[in-house]
Write an enzyme that holds these catalytic residues in place. Structure first.
Site, PDB file in Angstrom:
ATOM      1  N   ARG A  79     -26.011  42.635  24.086  1.00 11.22           N
ATOM      2  CA  ARG A  79     -26.110  43.581  25.210  1.00 11.22           C
ATOM      3  C   ARG A  79     -27.466  43.594  25.897  1.00 11.22           C
ATOM      4  NH1 ARG A  79     -22.568  48.511  22.586  1.00 11.22           N
ATOM      5  NH2 ARG A  79     -20.627  47.383  22.838  1.00 11.22           N
ATOM      6  N   ARG A 114     -28.255  46.952  18.887  1.00 11.79           N
ATOM      7  CA  ARG A 114     -26.990  47.086  18.152  1.00 11.79           C
ATOM      8  C   ARG A 114     -25.937  46.134  18.712  1.00 11.79           C
ATOM      9  NH1 ARG A 114     -22.009  50.037  18.914  1.00 11.79           N
ATOM     10  NH2 ARG A 114     -22.704  50.930  20.890  1.00 11.79           N
ATOM     11  N   HIS A 130     -26.788  53.673  26.763  1.00 10.21           N
ATOM     12  CA  HIS A 130     -25.522  53.700  26.015  1.00 10.21           C
ATOM     13  C   HIS A 130     -25.675  54.179  24.583  1.00 10.21           C
ATOM     14  CE1 HIS A 130     -21.468  52.564  24.992  1.00 10.21           C
ATOM     15  NE2 HIS A 130     -21.859  51.701  24.080  1.00 10.21           N
ATOM     16  N   PHE A 136     -16.602  40.054  20.488  1.00 12.20           N
ATOM     17  CA  PHE A 136     -17.584  40.963  21.081  1.00 12.20           C
ATOM     18  C   PHE A 136     -18.912  40.226  21.183  1.00 12.20           C
ATOM     19  CE2 PHE A 136     -17.219  45.837  21.232  1.00 12.20           C
ATOM     20  CZ  PHE A 136     -15.996  45.789  21.877  1.00 12.20           C
ATOM     21  N   HIS A 157     -26.087  49.545  28.120  1.00 15.34           N
ATOM     22  CA  HIS A 157     -24.862  48.728  28.139  1.00 15.34           C
ATOM     23  C   HIS A 157     -24.778  48.026  29.482  1.00 15.34           C
ATOM     24  CE1 HIS A 157     -20.742  47.435  27.797  1.00 15.34           C
ATOM     25  NE2 HIS A 157     -20.702  47.878  26.550  1.00 15.34           N
ATOM     26  N   GLN A 185     -30.488  51.397  23.763  1.00 10.89           N
ATOM     27  CA  GLN A 185     -29.591  50.348  24.270  1.00 10.89           C
ATOM     28  C   GLN A 185     -29.032  50.714  25.639  1.00 10.89           C
ATOM     29  OE1 GLN A 185     -25.533  49.234  22.366  1.00 10.89           O
ATOM     30  NE2 GLN A 185     -26.888  47.493  22.071  1.00 10.89           N
ATOM     31  N   GLU A 211     -17.107  46.372  26.345  1.00  6.28           N
ATOM     32  CA  GLU A 211     -17.411  44.953  26.126  1.00  6.28           C
ATOM     33  C   GLU A 211     -16.125  44.179  25.845  1.00  6.28           C
ATOM     34  OE1 GLU A 211     -21.091  44.524  24.089  1.00  6.28           O
ATOM     35  OE2 GLU A 211     -20.233  42.994  22.788  1.00  6.28           O
ATOM     36  N   LEU A 251     -18.262  53.881  30.961  1.00  5.61           N
ATOM     37  CA  LEU A 251     -18.321  52.570  30.298  1.00  5.61           C
ATOM     38  C   LEU A 251     -17.100  51.711  30.617  1.00  5.61           C
ATOM     39  CD1 LEU A 251     -19.809  50.863  28.052  1.00  5.61           C
ATOM     40  CD2 LEU A 251     -18.036  51.722  26.534  1.00  5.61           C
TER      41      LEU A 251
HETATM   42  C1  LIG Z   1     -18.343  55.310  25.983  1.00  7.66           C
HETATM   43  C2  LIG Z   1     -18.708  54.796  24.627  1.00  7.66           C
HETATM   44  C3  LIG Z   1     -17.936  53.810  24.032  1.00  7.66           C
HETATM   45  C4  LIG Z   1     -18.263  53.334  22.761  1.00  7.66           C
HETATM   46  N1  LIG Z   1     -17.497  52.342  22.201  1.00  7.66           N
HETATM   47  C5  LIG Z   1     -17.801  51.892  20.969  1.00  7.66           C
HETATM   48  C6  LIG Z   1     -17.007  50.878  20.345  1.00  7.66           C
HETATM   49  O1  LIG Z   1     -16.021  50.417  20.894  1.00  7.66           O
HETATM   50  N2  LIG Z   1     -17.372  50.456  19.111  1.00  7.66           N
HETATM   51  C7  LIG Z   1     -18.457  50.953  18.447  1.00  7.66           C
HETATM   52  O2  LIG Z   1     -18.722  50.524  17.331  1.00  7.66           O
HETATM   53  N3  LIG Z   1     -19.220  51.923  19.016  1.00  7.66           N
HETATM   54  C8  LIG Z   1     -18.916  52.407  20.245  1.00  7.66           C
HETATM   55  N4  LIG Z   1     -19.689  53.386  20.808  1.00  7.66           N
HETATM   56  C9  LIG Z   1     -20.706  54.063  19.991  1.00  7.66           C
HETATM   57  C10 LIG Z   1     -20.024  55.025  19.007  1.00  7.66           C
HETATM   58  O3  LIG Z   1     -18.861  55.547  19.580  1.00  7.66           O
HETATM   59  C11 LIG Z   1     -20.928  56.193  18.601  1.00  7.66           C
HETATM   60  O4  LIG Z   1     -22.193  55.732  18.228  1.00  7.66           O
HETATM   61  C12 LIG Z   1     -20.333  56.959  17.439  1.00  7.66           C
HETATM   62  O5  LIG Z   1     -18.977  57.262  17.656  1.00  7.66           O
HETATM   63  C13 LIG Z   1     -21.122  58.234  17.169  1.00  7.66           C
HETATM   64  O6  LIG Z   1     -20.448  58.967  16.183  1.00  7.66           O
HETATM   65  P1  LIG Z   1     -21.153  60.208  15.501  1.00  7.66           P
HETATM   66  O7  LIG Z   1     -20.203  60.755  14.516  1.00  7.66           O
HETATM   67  O8  LIG Z   1     -22.505  59.826  15.054  1.00  7.66           O
HETATM   68  O9  LIG Z   1     -21.357  61.246  16.710  1.00  7.66           O
HETATM   69  P2  LIG Z   1     -20.282  62.028  17.624  1.00  7.66           P
HETATM   70  O10 LIG Z   1     -18.926  61.475  17.541  1.00  7.66           O
HETATM   71  O11 LIG Z   1     -20.912  62.155  18.970  1.00  7.66           O
HETATM   72  O12 LIG Z   1     -20.228  63.455  16.959  1.00  7.66           O
HETATM   73  C14 LIG Z   1     -21.322  64.345  17.054  1.00  7.66           C
HETATM   74  C15 LIG Z   1     -20.877  65.701  16.537  1.00  7.66           C
HETATM   75  O13 LIG Z   1     -22.006  66.545  16.464  1.00  7.66           O
HETATM   76  C16 LIG Z   1     -21.686  67.805  16.985  1.00  7.66           C
HETATM   77  N5  LIG Z   1     -22.915  68.431  17.471  1.00  7.66           N
HETATM   78  C17 LIG Z   1     -23.829  67.919  18.326  1.00  7.66           C
HETATM   79  N6  LIG Z   1     -24.832  68.802  18.516  1.00  7.66           N
HETATM   80  C18 LIG Z   1     -24.536  69.888  17.761  1.00  7.66           C
HETATM   81  C19 LIG Z   1     -25.169  71.146  17.542  1.00  7.66           C
HETATM   82  N7  LIG Z   1     -26.307  71.505  18.151  1.00  7.66           N
HETATM   83  N8  LIG Z   1     -24.564  72.027  16.714  1.00  7.66           N
HETATM   84  C20 LIG Z   1     -23.381  71.742  16.087  1.00  7.66           C
HETATM   85  N9  LIG Z   1     -22.745  70.555  16.273  1.00  7.66           N
HETATM   86  C21 LIG Z   1     -23.318  69.656  17.093  1.00  7.66           C
HETATM   87  C22 LIG Z   1     -20.640  67.542  18.058  1.00  7.66           C
HETATM   88  O14 LIG Z   1     -19.851  68.688  18.268  1.00  7.66           O
HETATM   89  C23 LIG Z   1     -19.852  66.404  17.420  1.00  7.66           C
HETATM   90  O15 LIG Z   1     -18.829  66.924  16.613  1.00  7.66           O
HETATM   91  C24 LIG Z   1     -19.388  53.854  22.084  1.00  7.66           C
HETATM   92  C25 LIG Z   1     -20.173  54.832  22.684  1.00  7.66           C
HETATM   93  C26 LIG Z   1     -19.841  55.300  23.952  1.00  7.66           C
HETATM   94  C27 LIG Z   1     -20.727  56.322  24.600  1.00  7.66           C
END
Ligand SMILES: Cc1cc2nc3c(=O)[nH]c(=O)nc-3n(C[C@H](O)[C@H](O)[C@H](O)COP(=O)(O)OP(=O)(O)OC[C@H]3O[C@@H](n4cnc5c(N)ncnc54)[C@H](O)[C@@H]3O)c2cc1C
Length: 557
Positions: free
Chosen positions: A272, A372, A337, A113, A228, A226, A241, A238
């Protein structure tokens, strides 16, 4: 009044991992999520999760790459802890049932990566996030906890510097309720929809970060956004990468593999921020394709490799761009991103408010600093989700009962009812679109003082318009017009913090690239931005960067 010891807001990877840690610590735990847990945006992560498990690799190299990738704004003590936890975390997730892709010899397959010295990104084809999310959900399902599904957090209640609980509404009934809790963990994920062109889902609206800010939490480093490099041209979907990790290359309209000019050693696998700036520069200098994009070529990898390692990417390209990557180049341009900033925490997920914790993309520990590295975010959700869950459980074990009153619920509900009873005013979608256009135009990859000032003027004018937002739908059942309005309000608050922080930071570092201040300025700016909400707008102060052993150097790839 509902009551729990530990309340986790968000059911993505960070929220679920936090909940699991708190349940294992024998606390009464609840999760509230506006989506079904498996629809959390973690499930969209494609490329993989980092851990230095290869024979040729080392934890120290992972630490160094992350420190360098952060442009020396990441806290080195936090990064050391984070990288040491990587191997055990991946093994734990495999034990929970994650089916990772394998190498020929049966070991965990790893792909290179951007910005990393060795191939250390472990993956499940190009569906890594979903594989992790499903395994963790199955593991959590064996424990006892309460799930408030399709409930939206609106407010975090803090009194005398201590969390008392939250106010939320149930989408199915529209009813507002208070949930008292000794510990609240904000794990609400990304806020990418502040921008129009983004890889994030429509649900990524920064709700928890805004609620924490309203409640007095300090937001850290929000100006670092960030972009992407490789998002599909029209949709912003997306292209991982991992596509370049598998050998994909970028080309301009002249057929040149242009990354040689910008990152002579690692070419397309620079970090990135570097690749995104290179693409924008190529287009601005007239070497983009008509319509302003460049090509990502995979054809030379061969049909079998493309279709097995990048299955989902093939589907996205065919279905959303009408392009078959096996035979044609993919039209791409950068898109928002990831937010490096978030609710400021230490490595235990603690914020400046007793009983309030944050983890995942909603938090800023900070390990990503100004930029990141791909694959470090999935790891962050698990490593610091667990830490936040442990700390929240420990706090709940000794804290006195929280006090949440009916008046807290009434105070939170009153402005919502005003939106719903207004007979004239503006639709939330129009306001949201105006905000996104402003952020895309004035607060993007390259920034200037004049653009940021104009961006701030426009965001404040849009905030004024939001004071008269009108929710036309009066229904209490699945009122998405209302959710649109509430989410737009949250994003407008965060947009202001991003612009104010970006305007103040008169240097270029990582993803924050000031055309008028093109150099990194360690003497003045090797420090974190902290934003506190005041009636006049964000009040900025600064905090030192955690330092262990890595001297700041010029960042060359
Ligand atoms: C397309 C894409 C591909 C990616 N690929 C990678 C990768 O390959 N490797 C890597 O390391 N990172 C990657 N990332 C980044 C990574 O996926 C995210 O940063 C990470 O998964 C975020 O996880 P999280 O648990 O913080 O949030 P999320 O998984 O977004 O979960 C947020 C939670 O909060 C809840 N929520 C939000 N607002 C409220 C509210 N008002 N009330 C109640 N609940 C709420 C939602 O329902 C959800 O359950 C990628 C990001 C994207 C966009």
């Amino acid at each position: 009044m509902r009551r729990h010891e530990v309340l986790v807001v968000g059911a993505g990877l960070a929220g679920q991992r936090a909940a699991l840690a708190a349940v294992e610590a024998r606390r009464d735990v609840a999760i509230i999520s506006k989506l079904h847990p498996l629809r959390s945006h973690s499930g969209a992560a494609q490329g993989g999760i980092n851990a230095a498990v290869g024979k040729e690799d080392s934890v120290d190299t992972h630490i160094y790459d992350t420190v360098k990738g952060s442009d020396y704004l990441g806290d080195q003590d936090a990064i050391e802890f984070f990288c040491r936890e990587a191997g055990p975390t991946v093994v734990e997730m495999e034990h929970y049932g994650t089916i990772f892709s394998r190498a020929e010899d049966g070991s965990l397959a790893r792909r290179p990566f951007g910005g990393q010295g060795f191939p250390r990104t472990i993956y499940a084809a190009d569906r890594t996030g979903l594989a992790l999310l499903q395994a963790l959900w199955e593991r959590l399902g064996t424990e006892h906890f309460t799930l408030y599904q399709e409930w939206d957090l609106t407010n975090i209640v803090v009194r005398e510097g201590r969390v008392q609980g939250i106010v939320a509404f149930d989408r199915r009934t529209g009813q507002f309720e208070g949930i008292a809790a000794k510990s609240v963990i904000v794990a609400t994920g990304p806020a990418g929809r502040i921008y129009g062109r983004t890889t994030n889902a429509h649900t990524c609206t920064g709700d928890g970060v805004a609620a924490a800010y309203d409640a007095g939490a300090l937001l850290k480093d929000l100006e670092f956004v960030q972009f992407h490099p490789t998002a599909l041209l029209e949709s912003g979907i997306l292209i991982t990468e991992g596509a370049r990790g598998e050998g994909g290359i970028l080309k301009n309209v002249l057929g040149e593999r242009f990354m040689g000019k910008y990152a002579p050693h690692v070419l397309d696998l620079a970090s990135r921020d570097v690749v995104s700036r290179a693409i924008v520069t190529e287009v601005r200098e007239g070497r983009g394709f008509p319509g302003d994009f460049v090509h990502l070529e995979l054809m030379h990898l061969g049909k079998e490799r493309i279709e097995t390692r990048l299955q989902e990417i093939c589907d996205f390209c065919r279905n959303f761009a009408g392009v078959d990557p096996v035979v044609s180049p993919i039209p791409i341009f950068p898109a928002q991103h990831y937010m490096m900033g978030g609710v400021g925490t230490n490595i235990r997920g603690e914020t400046n408010i007793a009983g309030l914790y944050a983890a995942g993309e909603a938090a800023c520990v900070s390990i990503h600093g100004a930029n990141r590295l791909g694959g470090n975010s999935l790891l962050e959700t698990l490593v610091f989700g667990k830490q936040a869950g442990l700390a929240a459980a420990a706090h709940a074990a000794s804290a006195s009962a929280p006090e949440l009153n009916d008046s807290d619920v009434a105070d939170a509900e009153a402005p919502v009812r005003r939106m719903m009873s207004r007979t004239d005013g503006e639709d939330p979608q129009a306001i949201r679109t105006a905000m996104q256009q402003t952020m895309d135009r004035y607060v993007g990859i390259y920034r200037t003082e004049a653009d940021l000032l104009e961006g701030l003027r426009q965001i404040r004018a849009i905030q004024k318009r939001f004071e008269q937002v009108r929710v036309v739908d009066r229904s209490n059942v699945y009122n998405l017009n209302l959710t649109d309005a509430l989410e737009t309000g949250h994003m407008l608050e965060l947009a202001e913090v991003i612009v104010v922080g970006a305007f103040a930071r008169t240097e270029s570092r990582g993803a924050h690239s000031r055309v008028d201040y093109p150099s990194r300025d360690d003497a003045h700016w090797m420090r974190h931005t902290l934003a506190r909400k005041t009636p006049e707008g964000p009040n900025l102060t600064y905090a030192p960067v955690g330092y262990t052993r890595w001297e700041p150097k010029e960042r060359v790839y």
